[in-house]
Design a protein around this motif. Structure first.
Motif, PDB file in Angstrom:
ATOM      1  N   TYR A  21       0.834  -1.201   0.000  1.00 59.37           N
ATOM      2  CA  TYR A  21       0.000   0.000   0.000  1.00 59.37           C
ATOM      3  C   TYR A  21       0.872   1.256   0.000  1.00 59.37           C
ATOM      4  O   TYR A  21       0.624   2.207  -0.749  1.00 59.37           O
ATOM      5  CB  TYR A  21      -0.926  -0.033   1.215  1.00 59.37           C
ATOM      6  CG  TYR A  21      -1.940   1.065   1.293  1.00 59.37           C
ATOM      7  CD1 TYR A  21      -2.538   1.598   0.165  1.00 59.37           C
ATOM      8  CD2 TYR A  21      -2.331   1.576   2.520  1.00 59.37           C
ATOM      9  CE1 TYR A  21      -3.486   2.603   0.252  1.00 59.37           C
ATOM     10  CE2 TYR A  21      -3.282   2.578   2.624  1.00 59.37           C
ATOM     11  CZ  TYR A  21      -3.849   3.088   1.486  1.00 59.37           C
ATOM     12  OH  TYR A  21      -4.789   4.078   1.582  1.00 59.37           O
ATOM     13  N   SER A  24       2.619   1.737  -3.408  1.00 60.12           N
ATOM     14  CA  SER A  24       1.680   2.223  -4.419  1.00 60.12           C
ATOM     15  C   SER A  24       1.401   3.706  -4.230  1.00 60.12           C
ATOM     16  O   SER A  24       1.299   4.460  -5.204  1.00 60.12           O
ATOM     17  CB  SER A  24       0.386   1.414  -4.400  1.00 60.12           C
ATOM     18  OG  SER A  24      -0.344   1.662  -3.224  1.00 60.12           O
ATOM     19  N   SER A  28       2.579   6.576  -6.978  1.00 58.76           N
ATOM     20  CA  SER A  28       1.532   7.429  -7.541  1.00 58.76           C
ATOM     21  C   SER A  28       1.778   8.902  -7.234  1.00 58.76           C
ATOM     22  O   SER A  28       1.592   9.759  -8.093  1.00 58.76           O
ATOM     23  CB  SER A  28       0.169   7.006  -6.997  1.00 58.76           C
ATOM     24  OG  SER A  28      -0.142   5.710  -7.437  1.00 58.76           O
ATOM     25  N   SER A  67      -3.473   7.034 -11.484  1.00 61.24           N
ATOM     26  CA  SER A  67      -2.729   6.996 -10.226  1.00 61.24           C
ATOM     27  C   SER A  67      -3.660   6.912  -9.020  1.00 61.24           C
ATOM     28  O   SER A  67      -3.408   6.151  -8.085  1.00 61.24           O
ATOM     29  CB  SER A  67      -1.841   8.234 -10.093  1.00 61.24           C
ATOM     30  OG  SER A  67      -0.880   8.263 -11.101  1.00 61.24           O
ATOM     31  N   PHE A  70      -5.098   3.493  -8.813  1.00 59.09           N
ATOM     32  CA  PHE A  70      -4.069   2.578  -8.311  1.00 59.09           C
ATOM     33  C   PHE A  70      -4.011   2.626  -6.789  1.00 59.09           C
ATOM     34  O   PHE A  70      -3.959   1.593  -6.123  1.00 59.09           O
ATOM     35  CB  PHE A  70      -2.718   2.946  -8.937  1.00 59.09           C
ATOM     36  CG  PHE A  70      -1.604   2.004  -8.612  1.00 59.09           C
ATOM     37  CD1 PHE A  70      -1.673   0.666  -8.939  1.00 59.09           C
ATOM     38  CD2 PHE A  70      -0.460   2.468  -7.971  1.00 59.09           C
ATOM     39  CE1 PHE A  70      -0.640  -0.208  -8.645  1.00 59.09           C
ATOM     40  CE2 PHE A  70       0.578   1.605  -7.674  1.00 59.09           C
ATOM     41  CZ  PHE A  70       0.481   0.270  -8.008  1.00 59.09           C
ATOM     42  N   ILE A  71      -4.055   3.833  -6.226  1.00 63.00           N
ATOM     43  CA  ILE A  71      -4.056   3.974  -4.769  1.00 63.00           C
ATOM     44  C   ILE A  71      -5.335   3.384  -4.178  1.00 63.00           C
ATOM     45  O   ILE A  71      -5.300   2.700  -3.152  1.00 63.00           O
ATOM     46  CB  ILE A  71      -3.891   5.452  -4.356  1.00 63.00           C
ATOM     47  CG1 ILE A  71      -2.498   5.968  -4.710  1.00 63.00           C
ATOM     48  CG2 ILE A  71      -4.127   5.627  -2.854  1.00 63.00           C
ATOM     49  CD1 ILE A  71      -2.294   7.449  -4.462  1.00 63.00           C
ATOM     50  N   ALA A  74      -5.139  -0.371  -4.183  1.00 64.82           N
ATOM     51  CA  ALA A  74      -4.190  -0.805  -3.158  1.00 64.82           C
ATOM     52  C   ALA A  74      -4.830  -0.693  -1.774  1.00 64.82           C
ATOM     53  O   ALA A  74      -4.643  -1.563  -0.924  1.00 64.82           O
ATOM     54  CB  ALA A  74      -2.907   0.022  -3.231  1.00 64.82           C
TER      55      ALA A  74
END
Length: 190
Positions: A21, A24, A28, A67, A70-71, A74
């Motif tokens: 986490y 990521s 990002s 991005s 993606f967060i 995660a």
């Protein structure tokens, strides 16, 4: 055991998920910072050339959305990996709000570390990204530097997303029954 101490203990216990986490977030944040640094750098993007500005703004928005997603994914993986511990905390007498506070503390700790390291890596990457971008467009990379507006926008977006993740995580624990929390981690791996 206090809520903060328990939150930190859970972070350390699931160090692989915490690191995933955190990495990521760092990746990002560094990408978003460099993206907005170029967008708000007047030496790179001339705002009077509307076509170029809107084109690059569209690219910047796409990078930002990828991005942030993606967060978010995660974070979802992070929370699904903690469902068993959350259920045990609720069974042992912690209130749902206390469990939500544990997740909020964990997200806040990881978020602060992620922002600091992500911006540091973004600053380190900035000359490389600027050289590549200016070289690609045939400009002079020595003019490109830090854009205060880009830094401000990056920080604002990341802080808003961090707050959203904390609220979403608290809502996740509030809406789930204990049995669902116990089953959720098992379902994640099948």
């Amino acid at each position: 055991m206090g809520v903060v101490r328990f939150a930190i203990k859970m972070l350390v216990k699931d160090i692989k998920q915490s690191i995933f986490y955190l990495v990521s977030m760092i990746f990002s944040i560094a990408i978003v910072f460099n993206d907005f640094n170029l967008l708000f750098n007047e030496d790179f993007v001339d705002k009077s050339d509307k076509v170029a500005y809107y084109t690059f703004s569209g690219i910047a928005l796409t990078v930002l959305l990828v991005s942030l997603l993606f967060i978010a994914f995660a974070n979802l993986y992070f929370i699904y990996g903690k469902t068993k511990e959350l259920a045990i905390a609720v069974i042992s007498g912690r209130s749902v709000y206390s469990v939500g506070l544990i997740l909020a503390i964990q997200n806040l700790l990881l978020g602060i570390v992620g922002i600091i390291i992500g911006l540091a890596i973004g600053f380190i990457m900035m000359p490389i990204v600027n050289n590549f971008a200016y070289g690609f467009l045939g400009g002079d990379a020595s003019q490109g530097g830090l854009s205060p507006e880009g830094l401000t926008v990056t920080l604002s977006i990341i802080v808003v997303q961090l707050i959203d993740m904390i609220i979403i995580d608290m809502g996740y624990t509030y809406r789930r029954e204990i049995i669902d929390l116990l089953k959720e981690q098992k379902n994640m791996y099948t």
